[in-house]
Design a protein around this motif. Sequence first.
Motif, PDB file in Angstrom:
ATOM      1  N   UNK A 258      -1.559   2.940  -2.231  1.00 53.70           N
ATOM      2  CA  UNK A 258      -2.402   3.917  -2.935  1.00 53.70           C
ATOM      3  C   UNK A 258      -3.807   4.042  -2.344  1.00 53.70           C
ATOM      4  N   UNK A 259      -4.169   3.153  -1.433  1.00 55.22           N
ATOM      5  CA  UNK A 259      -5.480   3.229  -0.790  1.00 55.22           C
ATOM      6  C   UNK A 259      -6.615   2.628  -1.605  1.00 55.22           C
ATOM      7  N   UNK A 260      -6.307   2.057  -2.763  1.00 54.91           N
ATOM      8  CA  UNK A 260      -7.329   1.445  -3.601  1.00 54.91           C
ATOM      9  C   UNK A 260      -7.898   0.204  -2.909  1.00 54.91           C
ATOM     10  N   UNK A 261      -9.214   0.013  -3.037  1.00 54.31           N
ATOM     11  CA  UNK A 261      -9.853  -1.168  -2.451  1.00 54.31           C
ATOM     12  C   UNK A 261      -9.385  -2.430  -3.150  1.00 54.31           C
ATOM     13  N   UNK A 262      -9.268  -3.489  -2.392  1.00 50.42           N
ATOM     14  CA  UNK A 262      -8.829  -4.773  -2.941  1.00 50.42           C
ATOM     15  C   UNK A 262     -10.068  -5.549  -3.380  1.00 50.42           C
TER      16      UNK A 262
END
Length: 69
Positions: free
Chosen positions: A23-27
């Motif tokens: 989803x491209x969400x930052x970790x």
Amino acid sequence: MALIKCSECDQTVSEQAASCPRCGSGIARKPVQEAPIPHSSLIITHKFLDAHLKSIAKAEMMCRLFSMV
């Protein structure tokens, strides 16, 4: 290398990844905390350095005295 869940899509992601590949969400990464130096270690280090500096000062003084002769 541990695997963690993405907070957005629950995809399993490497903890070293900058973002989720799905989803491209930052970790979100946990901040690394350094262990505090115990007070007793600081005192021992200070005493050691103080004694070491005094011995260096004595050696410099002896060198100066012998160079004058």
